[in-house]
Design an enzyme around this catalytic site. Structure first.
Site, mmCIF file in Angstrom:
data_model
loop_
_atom_site.group_PDB
_atom_site.id
_atom_site.type_symbol
_atom_site.label_atom_id
_atom_site.label_comp_id
_atom_site.label_asym_id
_atom_site.label_seq_id
_atom_site.Cartn_x
_atom_site.Cartn_y
_atom_site.Cartn_z
ATOM 1 C CE LYS A 145 63.013 36.597 25.198
ATOM 2 N NZ LYS A 145 64.625 36.504 25.332
ATOM 3 C CG ASP A 153 63.881 38.703 28.782
ATOM 4 O OD1 ASP A 153 64.766 39.614 29.273
ATOM 5 O OD2 ASP A 153 64.438 37.725 28.789
#
Length: 305
Positions: A29, A154
Site C-alpha cells: 500500500k 494498517d
C-alpha cells in the site's frame, strides 16, 4: 463473533482460482498523504490518510495440517515465529471461529521490512482472507476487520480491499475512486521502525482535520503531505536523499511523498514508460519498483460481504 459454519461452497471457477495449491498475493500500500491530527490518552495517534494498493506483492501459500498447530515454514530472521503477524492472524481466526484446524504458512517476502509499504499488515490480512475461504468459516468482512485491528492499525485496510480514506487510528474507512496512475517506489536501503517515528518528540501531532468532501480535491491539487516525513528524514538521512533525488528528476511533477513511516518514497506518473525511464537512472545501491495503482485488492472476490 458469530461465524456461519460451513460457508457455502465456492462456484467452480472461483474454486479453480483459489484453493490449497494457490499462491495468495499480499499487495503493498501507499499513503498518498498522511496527516497526524492528534494523540489519544492511550497513546495511539489519530490520523487522516489516503490508502492505495499497488501491484507489488508478497505471496503466501497454505498447507493444511493434521494437527492443530499453526507453523510458519520460513520464519523471518530476527522475528520469533509466534510473534509473526501471519501466525498471529491465523491463531486469531482459529480462536474466533472455535476450530482446531492446523496450517503451515509459506511466506515469500518481497516487500521490505521497515519500508512503510504495509508488508506485514498485508500478509496478516491475506492470511485472514485466504483461511476464512479455505476453511469455509463464513466470517463477514466486518468480523474479519474486527480481528484485523488488534493485529495492527494498517491490517483493516487490506481486509477492506479497496482504495480508501482512513480516519481514527486508520480503521474508519471510506471507499474512494482514484484515477489511474503509475508509481516509482524507491527503497533507500534503510529500515525505519514505525514506533521510533511516532514517539519522536518533534512529530507534528495537530494537523487540522480535512473534511471528507475536501479530501479528493486536496489530492488533485497536491495539498496533502506526510507529517511523518520530516521526522523520518531527520532520523534517517537516507530517506531525505531519496526524496531529493526524485525531486531532481525532470520527469517528476512534484507529486513525491514518503509512504507510511518510511523508509520508502515514491513519485506519481501518468504512464508506465515515464516511470520506467526514471527508474533506469536509479543509483545502484537503491531498490526501485514501477507499479500500477490498483483499485481493488487482488483477493477482492474472497472478501465477504
Amino acid at each position: 463473533m458469530s461465524f456461519k459454519t460451513p460457508a457455502p461452497l465456492p462456484d467452480p471457477q472461483q474454486a479453480m482460482r483459489w484453493n490449497w495449491s494457490t499462491r495468495y498475493p499480499a499487495p503493498a500500500k501507499l499513503n498518498l498523504f498522511l496527516h497526524v491530527t492528534g494523540q489519544r490518552v492511550d497513546g495511539y495517534h489519530t490520523l487522516q490518510t489516503l490508502f492505495r494498493f499497488v501491484a507489488l506483492y508478497d505471496t503466501l501459500r497454505f498447507v493444511p495440517r493434521s494437527d492443530d498447530r499453526v507453523v510458519l515454514a520460513n520464519p523471518i530472521p530476527g522475528v520469533a515465529p509466534e510473534t509473526d503477524l501471519t501466525v498471529r492472524a491465523a491463531e486469531a481466526l482459529r480462536r474466533a471461529a472455535g476450530i482446531r484446524d492446523g496450517v503451515t504458512i509459506h511466506l515469500l517476502k518481497r516487500l521490505p521490512m521497515g519500508g512503510g509499504l504495509g508488508g506485514g499488515s498485508s500478509d496478516a490480512a491475506t492470511v485472514l482472507l485466504a483461511l476464512n475461504y479455505l476453511w469455509r468459516l463464513g466470517a463477514s468482512q466486518a468480523e474479519l476487520q474486527a480481528l484485523a485491528l488488534p493485529l495492527g492499525a494498517d491490517v483493516p485496510i487490506f481486509v477492506f480491499g479497496q482504495s480508501a480514506f482512513a480516519e481514527g487510528v486508520g480503521e474508519a474507512l471510506s471507499p474512494v475512486a482514484l484515477p489511474p496512475a503509475w508509481y516509482l517506489i524507491l527503497h533507500p536501503g534503510v529500515a525505519v521502525p514505525t514506533a521510533r517515528i511516532f514517539t519522536a518528540p518533534d512529530l507534528t501531532r495537530d494537523t487540522p482535520p480535512i473534511e471528507a468532501r475536501a479530501w479528493a480535491d486536496a489530492m488533485v491539487r497536491g495539498v496533502g503531505t506526510n507529517d511523518l516525513e520530516a521526522v523520518a528524514v531527520a532520523l534517517y538521512p537516507e530517506v531525505g536523499v531519496a526524496l531529493d533525488w526524485l525531486r531532481a528528476q525532470p520527469e517528476t511533477t512534484g507529486r513525491i511523498r514518503m509512504t507510511g513511516s518510511g523508509a520508502c518514497v515514491f513519485a506519481v506518473f501518468d504512464d508506465e514508460q515515464t516511470a520506467q525511464a526514471v527508474q533506469q537512472r536509479l543509483p545502484a545501491a537503491w531498490q526501485g519498483w514501477v507499479c500500477a495503482g490498483l483499485d481493488q485488492h487482488p483477493l477482492h472476490e474472497l472478501i465477504p460481504v
